[in-house]
Design a protein around this motif. Structure first.
Motif, PDB file in Angstrom:
ATOM      1  N   ALA A  42       0.879  -1.205   0.260  1.00 12.49           N
ATOM      2  CA  ALA A  42       0.105  -0.410   0.454  1.00 12.49           C
ATOM      3  C   ALA A  42       0.554   1.494  -0.371  1.00 12.49           C
ATOM      4  N   THR A  43       1.688   1.087   0.530  1.00 14.14           N
ATOM      5  CA  THR A  43       2.770   2.291   0.660  1.00 14.14           C
ATOM      6  C   THR A  43       3.461   2.690  -0.372  1.00 14.14           C
ATOM      7  N   VAL A  44       3.349   1.684  -1.143  1.00 15.37           N
ATOM      8  CA  VAL A  44       4.231   1.514  -2.974  1.00 15.37           C
ATOM      9  C   VAL A  44       3.714   2.644  -3.142  1.00 15.37           C
ATOM     10  N   THR A  45       1.997   1.713  -3.462  1.00 12.99           N
ATOM     11  CA  THR A  45       1.192   2.423  -4.837  1.00 12.99           C
ATOM     12  C   THR A  45       1.010   4.132  -3.748  1.00 12.99           C
ATOM     13  N   LEU A  46       0.970   4.073  -2.805  1.00  5.77           N
ATOM     14  CA  LEU A  46       0.446   5.456  -2.280  1.00  5.77           C
ATOM     15  C   LEU A  46       1.251   6.357  -2.716  1.00  5.77           C
ATOM     16  N   ALA A  47       2.962   5.349  -3.455  1.00 14.32           N
ATOM     17  CA  ALA A  47       4.037   6.704  -3.494  1.00 14.32           C
ATOM     18  C   ALA A  47       4.100   6.782  -5.195  1.00 14.32           C
ATOM     19  N   GLY A  48       3.361   5.495  -5.572  1.00 11.12           N
ATOM     20  CA  GLY A  48       3.198   5.801  -7.518  1.00 11.12           C
ATOM     21  C   GLY A  48       2.415   6.629  -6.896  1.00 11.12           C
ATOM     22  N   THR A  49       1.145   7.170  -6.861  1.00  9.33           N
ATOM     23  CA  THR A  49       0.001   8.147  -6.896  1.00  9.33           C
ATOM     24  C   THR A  49       0.688   9.281  -6.244  1.00  9.33           C
ATOM     25  N   ALA A  50       1.549   9.425  -5.493  1.00 14.80           N
ATOM     26  CA  ALA A  50       2.136  10.994  -5.376  1.00 14.80           C
ATOM     27  C   ALA A  50       3.252  11.143  -6.679  1.00 14.80           C
ATOM     28  N   CYS A  51       4.063  10.965  -7.032  1.00 13.62           N
ATOM     29  CA  CYS A  51       4.397  10.699  -7.968  1.00 13.62           C
ATOM     30  C   CYS A  51       3.195  11.446  -9.349  1.00 13.62           C
ATOM     31  N   PHE A  52       2.740  10.280  -9.417  1.00 14.81           N
ATOM     32  CA  PHE A  52       2.152  11.035 -10.675  1.00 14.81           C
ATOM     33  C   PHE A  52       0.803  12.496 -10.262  1.00 14.81           C
ATOM     34  N   LEU A  53       0.776  12.742  -8.940  1.00 17.02           N
ATOM     35  CA  LEU A  53       0.236  13.638  -8.540  1.00 17.02           C
ATOM     36  C   LEU A  53       0.989  15.386  -8.010  1.00 17.02           C
ATOM     37  N   TRP A  54       2.322  14.538  -7.927  1.00 21.47           N
ATOM     38  CA  TRP A  54       3.915  15.995  -8.346  1.00 21.47           C
ATOM     39  C   TRP A  54       3.813  16.484  -9.923  1.00 21.47           C
ATOM     40  N   ALA A  55       3.626  14.804 -10.570  1.00 21.15           N
ATOM     41  CA  ALA A  55       3.936  15.184 -12.326  1.00 21.15           C
ATOM     42  C   ALA A  55       2.597  16.031 -12.821  1.00 21.15           C
ATOM     43  N   ILE A  56       1.397  15.665 -12.747  1.00 20.46           N
ATOM     44  CA  ILE A  56       0.403  16.849 -12.822  1.00 20.46           C
ATOM     45  C   ILE A  56      -0.051  18.250 -12.178  1.00 20.46           C
ATOM     46  N   ALA A  57       0.776  18.010 -11.157  1.00 22.60           N
ATOM     47  CA  ALA A  57       0.849  19.536 -10.473  1.00 22.60           C
ATOM     48  C   ALA A  57       1.979  20.812 -11.487  1.00 22.60           C
ATOM     49  N   GLY A  58       3.103  19.307 -11.804  1.00 25.36           N
ATOM     50  CA  GLY A  58       3.965  20.309 -13.150  1.00 25.36           C
ATOM     51  C   GLY A  58       3.293  20.615 -14.191  1.00 25.36           C
ATOM     52  N   ASP A  59       2.970  19.651 -15.296  1.00 24.39           N
ATOM     53  CA  ASP A  59       2.094  19.246 -15.886  1.00 24.39           C
ATOM     54  C   ASP A  59       0.968  20.742 -15.477  1.00 24.39           C
ATOM     55  N   LEU A  60      -0.282  20.769 -14.321  1.00 19.82           N
ATOM     56  CA  LEU A  60      -0.867  21.942 -14.807  1.00 19.82           C
ATOM     57  C   LEU A  60      -0.031  23.773 -14.866  1.00 19.82           C
ATOM     58  N   THR A  61       0.399  23.874 -13.912  1.00 21.63           N
ATOM     59  CA  THR A  61       1.711  25.071 -13.307  1.00 21.63           C
ATOM     60  C   THR A  61       2.455  25.274 -14.183  1.00 21.63           C
ATOM     61  N   GLY A  62       2.320  24.517 -15.115  1.00 24.02           N
ATOM     62  CA  GLY A  62       5.057  24.526 -15.369  1.00 24.02           C
ATOM     63  C   GLY A  62       5.890  24.663 -14.724  1.00 24.02           C
ATOM     64  N   ALA A  63       5.962  24.281 -13.864  1.00 20.15           N
ATOM     65  CA  ALA A  63       7.268  24.531 -12.347  1.00 20.15           C
ATOM     66  C   ALA A  63       7.610  23.665 -12.891  1.00 20.15           C
ATOM     67  N   PHE A  64       7.679  22.054 -13.339  1.00 26.21           N
ATOM     68  CA  PHE A  64       8.190  21.707 -13.536  1.00 26.21           C
ATOM     69  C   PHE A  64       8.371  21.002 -15.061  1.00 26.21           C
ATOM     70  N   PRO A  65      10.019  21.260 -16.032  1.00 27.74           N
ATOM     71  CA  PRO A  65      10.011  21.356 -16.979  1.00 27.74           C
ATOM     72  C   PRO A  65       9.421  19.724 -17.985  1.00 27.74           C
ATOM     73  N   ASP A  66      10.722  18.975 -17.077  1.00 28.18           N
ATOM     74  CA  ASP A  66      10.227  17.507 -17.782  1.00 28.18           C
ATOM     75  C   ASP A  66       9.567  16.634 -16.423  1.00 28.18           C
ATOM     76  N   ALA A  67       8.346  16.215 -16.409  1.00 29.26           N
ATOM     77  CA  ALA A  67       8.041  15.178 -15.351  1.00 29.26           C
ATOM     78  C   ALA A  67       8.340  13.846 -16.226  1.00 29.26           C
ATOM     79  N   THR A  68       9.229  13.708 -16.879  1.00 33.97           N
ATOM     80  CA  THR A  68       8.637  11.951 -17.869  1.00 33.97           C
ATOM     81  C   THR A  68       9.519  10.918 -16.431  1.00 33.97           C
ATOM     82  N   PRO A  69      10.842  11.173 -16.042  1.00 34.50           N
ATOM     83  CA  PRO A  69      10.664  10.443 -15.460  1.00 34.50           C
ATOM     84  C   PRO A  69      10.200  10.044 -14.068  1.00 34.50           C
ATOM     85  N   VAL A  70       8.954  11.034 -13.706  1.00 37.07           N
ATOM     86  CA  VAL A  70       8.609  11.455 -12.684  1.00 37.07           C
ATOM     87  C   VAL A  70       7.299  10.639 -12.820  1.00 37.07           C
ATOM     88  N   ARG A  71       6.838  10.479 -14.271  1.00 34.02           N
ATOM     89  CA  ARG A  71       5.822   9.513 -13.787  1.00 34.02           C
ATOM     90  C   ARG A  71       6.692   7.503 -14.251  1.00 34.02           C
TER      91      ARG A  71
END
Length: 197
Positions: free
Chosen positions: A78-107
């Protein structure tokens, strides 16, 4: 066997359906040859964000359904799954705000962590006889379809929906046999005659 909780039953359907909505909106967004910015992109990100949150909720909600001896493994999964979802949430936040130029490794990290955690949880649920053996296999096939080509995301979401569908039903409860009815007077006399012979 206790029934699946309402949370598990709803999230097992809602998370893949939102993933399907994300995939379809992503395809609609690219119909003009370019992705975003615009309404379709924003709606697709919101659907994806909600799907990831629900996969995290699912991972936490199924832990009590695994066999007692496997609760530690379930907690880690469950912790590993939550870590995966956290990575996706971080990447989505970056895509929406433009804060992270390349979130591919995080995805990529998010997809691998989500897949590993969910496959482990589904395997534990198979051991607990809460899901059929093909459930984790289908989930893995859905993830593989998404990895092969993001254009296959709607197909992958449908496969994941089929994998989680058994958890959307309440677990069958054991039927307690009804109390045997008392024999009628005629049946009592017949039994007495048989016994006296």
């Amino acid at each position: 066997m206790p029934s699946n909780s309402a949370t598990v039953r709803h999230v097992a359907l809602d998370a893949p359906l939102l993933l399907l909505a994300y995939g379809l909106l992503h395809l609609v967004d690219g119909l003009d040859g370019a992705y975003g910015p615009g309404l379709a992109q924003n709606l697709s990100y919101l659907a994806f964000l909600a799907a990831m949150v629900l996969f995290g909720v699912f991972a936490a909600a199924v832990r009590p359904l695994v066999p007692p001896g496997a609760r530690t493994v379930a907690a880690i999964a469950a912790t590993v799954t939550l870590a995966g979802t956290a990575c996706f949430l971080w990447a989505i936040a970056g895509d929406l705000t433009g804060a992270f130029p390349d979130a591919t490794p995080v995805r990529i990290a998010g997809l691998l962590l989500l897949a590993l955690g969910m496959l482990t949880l589904l395997g534990l649920l198979v051991a607990a006889r809460r899901t059929p053996a093909w459930s984790p296999l289908l989930f893995g096939a859905g993830i593989a379809a998404i990895i092969i080509n993001v254009g296959y995301l709607p197909l992958g979401a449908l496969i994941i929906l089929a994998a989680l569908a058994p958890l959307a039903r309440p677990a069958p409860s054991r039927v307690v046999p009804a109390a045997r009815r008392a024999p009628t007077g005629m049946e009592v006399k017949r039994l007495e005659r048989v016994a006296s012979k």
